[in-house]
Scaffold this motif. Structure first.
Motif, PDB file in Angstrom:
ATOM      1  N   ARG A 142       0.644  -0.817  -0.122  1.00  0.00           N
ATOM      2  CA  ARG A 142       0.302   0.085  -0.342  1.00  0.00           C
ATOM      3  C   ARG A 142       0.818   1.516  -0.174  1.00  0.00           C
ATOM      4  NH1 ARG A 142      -4.842  -1.951   4.068  1.00  0.00           N
ATOM      5  NH2 ARG A 142      -3.724  -4.131   4.572  1.00  0.00           N
ATOM      6  N   ASP A 143       2.493   1.210   0.258  1.00  0.00           N
ATOM      7  CA  ASP A 143       3.137   2.335  -0.201  1.00  0.00           C
ATOM      8  C   ASP A 143       3.636   2.726  -1.376  1.00  0.00           C
ATOM      9  OD1 ASP A 143       3.987   0.407   0.023  1.00  0.00           O
ATOM     10  OD2 ASP A 143       6.002   1.094   1.136  1.00  0.00           O
ATOM     11  N   THR A 144       2.969   1.792  -2.389  1.00  0.00           N
ATOM     12  CA  THR A 144       3.778   2.146  -3.018  1.00  0.00           C
ATOM     13  C   THR A 144       2.357   2.796  -4.716  1.00  0.00           C
ATOM     14  OG1 THR A 144       2.643  -0.288  -4.180  1.00  0.00           O
ATOM     15  CG2 THR A 144       4.971  -0.067  -3.479  1.00  0.00           C
ATOM     16  N   TRP A 145       1.364   2.621  -3.676  1.00  0.00           N
ATOM     17  CA  TRP A 145      -0.024   2.847  -5.109  1.00  0.00           C
ATOM     18  C   TRP A 145      -0.981   3.659  -3.832  1.00  0.00           C
ATOM     19  CZ3 TRP A 145      -4.990   1.059  -3.304  1.00  0.00           C
ATOM     20  CH2 TRP A 145      -4.911  -0.220  -3.055  1.00  0.00           C
ATOM     21  N   THR A 146      -1.624   5.144  -4.075  1.00  0.00           N
ATOM     22  CA  THR A 146      -2.989   5.511  -3.660  1.00  0.00           C
ATOM     23  C   THR A 146      -4.102   5.182  -4.482  1.00  0.00           C
ATOM     24  OG1 THR A 146      -2.267   7.791  -4.979  1.00  0.00           O
ATOM     25  CG2 THR A 146      -1.519   7.050  -2.509  1.00  0.00           C
ATOM     26  N   GLY A 147      -5.265   4.995  -4.014  1.00  0.00           N
ATOM     27  CA  GLY A 147      -6.031   4.533  -4.520  1.00  0.00           C
ATOM     28  C   GLY A 147      -7.328   3.978  -4.275  1.00  0.00           C
ATOM     29  N   THR A 148      -8.561   3.246  -4.719  1.00  0.00           N
ATOM     30  CA  THR A 148      -9.076   2.400  -4.552  1.00  0.00           C
ATOM     31  C   THR A 148      -9.356   0.900  -5.115  1.00  0.00           C
ATOM     32  OG1 THR A 148     -10.685   3.972  -3.549  1.00  0.00           O
ATOM     33  CG2 THR A 148     -11.815   1.622  -3.378  1.00  0.00           C
ATOM     34  N   VAL A 149      -8.923  -0.186  -4.782  1.00  0.00           N
ATOM     35  CA  VAL A 149      -9.308  -1.184  -6.391  1.00  0.00           C
ATOM     36  C   VAL A 149     -10.166  -2.089  -5.697  1.00  0.00           C
ATOM     37  CG1 VAL A 149      -7.495  -3.635  -6.433  1.00  0.00           C
ATOM     38  CG2 VAL A 149      -6.632  -1.691  -6.076  1.00  0.00           C
ATOM     39  N   MET A 150     -11.490  -2.048  -6.732  1.00  0.00           N
ATOM     40  CA  MET A 150     -12.769  -2.833  -6.299  1.00  0.00           C
ATOM     41  C   MET A 150     -12.501  -4.237  -7.240  1.00  0.00           C
ATOM     42  SD  MET A 150     -16.071  -2.398  -6.801  1.00  0.00           S
ATOM     43  CE  MET A 150     -16.050  -0.899  -8.455  1.00  0.00           C
ATOM     44  N   ALA A 151     -12.127  -5.797  -5.741  1.00  0.00           N
ATOM     45  CA  ALA A 151     -11.706  -6.590  -7.082  1.00  0.00           C
ATOM     46  C   ALA A 151     -13.035  -7.667  -6.871  1.00  0.00           C
ATOM     47  CB  ALA A 151     -10.801  -7.424  -6.081  1.00  0.00           C
ATOM     48  N   VAL A 152     -13.798  -7.855  -8.091  1.00  0.00           N
ATOM     49  CA  VAL A 152     -14.807  -8.298  -8.389  1.00  0.00           C
ATOM     50  C   VAL A 152     -15.137  -9.786  -8.910  1.00  0.00           C
ATOM     51  CG1 VAL A 152     -16.960  -7.876  -9.817  1.00  0.00           C
ATOM     52  CG2 VAL A 152     -15.855  -6.742  -9.726  1.00  0.00           C
ATOM     53  N   PHE A 153     -15.797 -11.027  -8.599  1.00  0.00           N
ATOM     54  CA  PHE A 153     -15.634 -12.097  -8.275  1.00  0.00           C
ATOM     55  C   PHE A 153     -16.633 -12.709  -9.347  1.00  0.00           C
ATOM     56  CE2 PHE A 153     -11.776 -11.791  -5.470  1.00  0.00           C
ATOM     57  CZ  PHE A 153     -10.854 -12.420  -5.579  1.00  0.00           C
ATOM     58  N   GLN A 154     -16.438 -13.042 -10.109  1.00  0.00           N
ATOM     59  CA  GLN A 154     -18.226 -12.421 -10.910  1.00  0.00           C
ATOM     60  C   GLN A 154     -18.922 -14.054 -11.370  1.00  0.00           C
ATOM     61  OE1 GLN A 154     -18.610 -11.100 -14.902  1.00  0.00           O
ATOM     62  NE2 GLN A 154     -19.556 -12.947 -15.128  1.00  0.00           N
ATOM     63  N   ALA A 419      -1.615  -4.157 -15.133  1.00  0.00           N
ATOM     64  CA  ALA A 419      -1.511  -3.755 -15.408  1.00  0.00           C
ATOM     65  C   ALA A 419      -2.803  -2.231 -14.218  1.00  0.00           C
ATOM     66  CB  ALA A 419      -2.992  -4.045 -16.039  1.00  0.00           C
ATOM     67  N   ALA A 420      -3.002  -3.248 -13.911  1.00  0.00           N
ATOM     68  CA  ALA A 420      -2.970  -2.539 -12.268  1.00  0.00           C
ATOM     69  C   ALA A 420      -2.524  -0.761 -12.280  1.00  0.00           C
ATOM     70  CB  ALA A 420      -3.231  -3.496 -10.559  1.00  0.00           C
ATOM     71  N   TYR A 421      -1.146  -1.236 -11.443  1.00  0.00           N
ATOM     72  CA  TYR A 421      -0.195   0.017 -11.613  1.00  0.00           C
ATOM     73  C   TYR A 421      -0.022   1.103 -12.467  1.00  0.00           C
ATOM     74  CZ  TYR A 421       2.290  -1.684  -7.256  1.00  0.00           C
ATOM     75  OH  TYR A 421       2.456  -2.187  -5.952  1.00  0.00           O
ATOM     76  N   SER A 422      -0.398   0.701 -14.024  1.00  0.00           N
ATOM     77  CA  SER A 422      -0.793   1.407 -14.988  1.00  0.00           C
ATOM     78  C   SER A 422      -1.822   2.612 -14.587  1.00  0.00           C
ATOM     79  CB  SER A 422      -0.462   0.986 -16.235  1.00  0.00           C
ATOM     80  OG  SER A 422      -1.449   0.602 -17.295  1.00  0.00           O
TER      81      SER A 422
END
Length: 425
Positions: A142-154, A419-422
Motif C-alpha cells: 500500500r505504500d506504492t500506490w494510492t486509490g481504491t482497488v475493487m476486486a470482483v469475483f463474478q 495493468a493495475a499499476y498502470s
C-alpha cells in the motif's frame, strides 16, 4: 519460465513483483484445488467462499452474495483512481478428459435440470487465483500506490447471467464508480504471452431455445403424423445457409445448433422437438439481420411441415460486444509492455468467443480493457499453427483443455498487477 522484466518500475514496485516467486507454491495449491472442485454457473458457493476469505485476510472490505454468489472486495488506500479488477468463477458442464492427476470428477445438475459432469474447461480457476494473488500483493504494497482497488469475483459468465445479476443487485449504487474496468482471460496462445485488441475484441452472442410442434404417431404410420424430427433436421440444415448466403464476405457470423432433442423411442414419432442455438456476430447490423434470418427460416420450416402452431422462442443468454476503449487500452498495454517487454505483448485478432465483462464498464459509463493470457505449450502451439492438424491444440470448452501450469500462473499475476499499476500510478 520467463524472467521478469522491471524496465520502468521503481525499486519499490519491482520489489512487489519479486514477491511472486515466493507465493507461487501457495498459488499453485489454490489453483489445483479450484480445478478439482469446479462449480456450475450461479452455484459457485465454495469458490466464492475461498475468494472472500482470502480477501478478508488481506484487509479488503468484502461483500458476499452479490448477484447470488458474486463477491466484491474493496481496498481503499487514500485518494486516487478506482480500478475494477474482475475474475469469473464458474465451470462448465463438461466431463474432463485431460488425464491430469488433478482432473475434476465433480458432477451436478445444470440449469436445464440435467445431471452433468463439471470441469473448469475455460480457465476460470486461473482467473480466480490470479485476482486473489494480485489482491494480496497490492494489499501488502500500500505504500506504492494510492486509490481504491475493487476486486470482483463474478458468477455465471458462461451463461451470460453473472454480470447482469451483480448489476441488478445494485453494484452501481452500492460501490464506488470505477475509473476503469480491467479483466483478463487465459486462451490458447503460447504460455507467457499477452494478447490485446483495441476496439472490438470479442463477438456478441445470442442463444435461443426453440420448441417445434408436430403431431405424434406410431412409427409405422407416418401419414398420421407431423414429424418434428424431420422438421428439426430440415431446420438445422437450412440454417447453414444464413452465414454462407446472407452474410457478406467482408463480414462474419457463426450460427451453431448445439442441441437437437426429440423423442425417446425408435418406433414412436414424437410431437415436439427442441433446438438450442447460438449466434455470434461482430457488427450490430449483421447481428440484426442474422437473428431475423434465423427466425424466418425456423418459422418457414414449421409452416412448410404443416406444424399445428408456430414455434416458441425463449432467450437463453445474450452477450454484448466486448469493446476495448482505445485510450485506456493504450495506457494498460504500455504498463504491461514496460514490465514484460514488447516482444511478449502482442496484438491479436478479435475473438469469436464472447464475454459479459463489458457490462460493468457500460453500467458505470467508464472505459473497459480486456486482454488475454497465453496458456498453451509453445511447441504444441507452433506445431498446431504450421501442421496439417490444428485440432491437436485443445481450446477453451474442450474436455481436453488444460493450460500449462507454469508460466501461465505467474504470467497472469504479473499481467494484472502491471495493468493495475498502470492506473494506480
Amino acid at each position: 519460465m520467463h524472467a521478469p522484466r522491471h524496465r520502468t518500475l521503481s525499486p519499490d514496485k519491482a520489489a512487489i513483483f519479486s514477491k511472486i516467486d515466493a507465493m507461487l507454491p501457495e498459488l499453485e495449491k489454490i489453483y489445483l484445488d479450484l480445478h478439482r472442485h469446479p462449480e456450475l454457473s450461479m452455484q459457485e458457493v465454495r469458490t466464492a467462499g475461498i475468494a472472500a476469505a482470502w480477501m478478508k485476510q488481506y484487509g479488503f472490505e468484502v461483500h458476499e452474495k452479490v448477484g447470488t454468489t458474486g463477491v466484491v472486495a474493496i481496498l481503499k488506500n487514500g485518494d486516487g483512481p478506482v480500478i475494477l479488477l474482475r475474475a469469473d468463477m464458474d465451470g462448465l458442464p463438461v466431463k474432463e478428459k485431460t488425464g491430469l492427476d488433478y482432473a475434476s470428477t465433480q458432477t451436478g445438475v445444470d440449469r436445464f435440470g440435467q445431471a452433468v459432469s463439471i470441469m473448469h474447461a475455460c480457465g476460470h480457476d486461473f482467473h480466480v487465483t490470479w485476482l486473489m494473488a494480485v489482491g494480496r500483493l497490492l494489499s501488502e504494497a500500500r505504500d506504492t500506490w494510492t486509490g481504491t482497488v475493487m476486486a470482483v469475483f463474478q458468477p455465471a459468465e458462461e451463461i451470460g447471467a453473472g454480470a447482469r445479476a451483480m448489476l441488478a443487485d445494485g453494484m452501481v449504487k452500492r460501490f464506488p464508480k470505477p475509473t476503469v474496468s480491467l479483466g483478463q482471460h487465459v486462451i490458447p496462445l503460447p504460455a507467457g504471452r499477452i494478447g490485446y485488441k483495441a476496439g472490438v475484441a470479442m463477438s456478441a452472442a445470442d442463444s435461443w431455445e426453440v420448441k417445434l410442434f408436430g403431431r405424434g404417431a406410431h412409427g409405422s404410420k407416418p401419414q398420421n403424423s407431423i414429424d418434428p424430427v424431420v422438421m428439426a433436421a430440415s431446420t438445422v440444415m437450412r440454417l447453414q445457409t444464413v452465414v454462407s448466403r446472407e452474410v457478406a464476405m467482408a463480414d462474419s457470423a457463426v450460427v451453431t445448433v448445439g442441441t437437437l432433442q426429440s423423442g425417446f423411442n425408435e418406433n414412436v414419432i414424437p410431437d415436439e422437438a427442441l433446438l438450442r442455438l447460438n449466434i455470434r456476430t461482430f457488427k450490430e447490423n449483421v447481428r440484426s439481420r442474422v437473428l431475423a434470418s434465423v427466425k424466418r427460416i425456423i418459422d418457414a420450416e414449421a409452416q412448410a411441415s404443416g406444424a399445428p402452431k408456430p414455434p416458441e422462442y425463449s432467450v437463453i443468454s445474450q452477450f454484448p460486444l466486448t469493446i476495448n476503449d482505445e485510450a485506456a487500452t493504450a495506457r494498460t498495454v504500455e504498463g504491461m509492455s514496460a514490465y514484460f517487454g514488447p516482444e511478449r505483448v502482442m496484438t491479436v485478432e478479435p475473438a469469436s468467443g464472447s464475454e459479459d465483462f463489458g457490462l460493468f464498464g457500460t453500467a458505470w459509463n467508464v472505459p473497459s480493457v480486456f486482454w488475454v493470457i497465453g496458456g498453451s505449450d509453445p511447441d504444441l502451439y507452433a506445431k498446431a499453427q504450421t501442421g496439417d492438424d490444428p485440432t491437436i491444440l485443445p481450446v477453451n470448452h474442450s474436455p481436453f483443455y488444460a493450460p500449462v501450469l507454469h508460466p501461465t500462473l505467474r504470467t497472469g499475476v504479473e499481467a494484472m498487477l502491471a495493468a493495475a499499476y498502470s492506473w494506480l500510478d
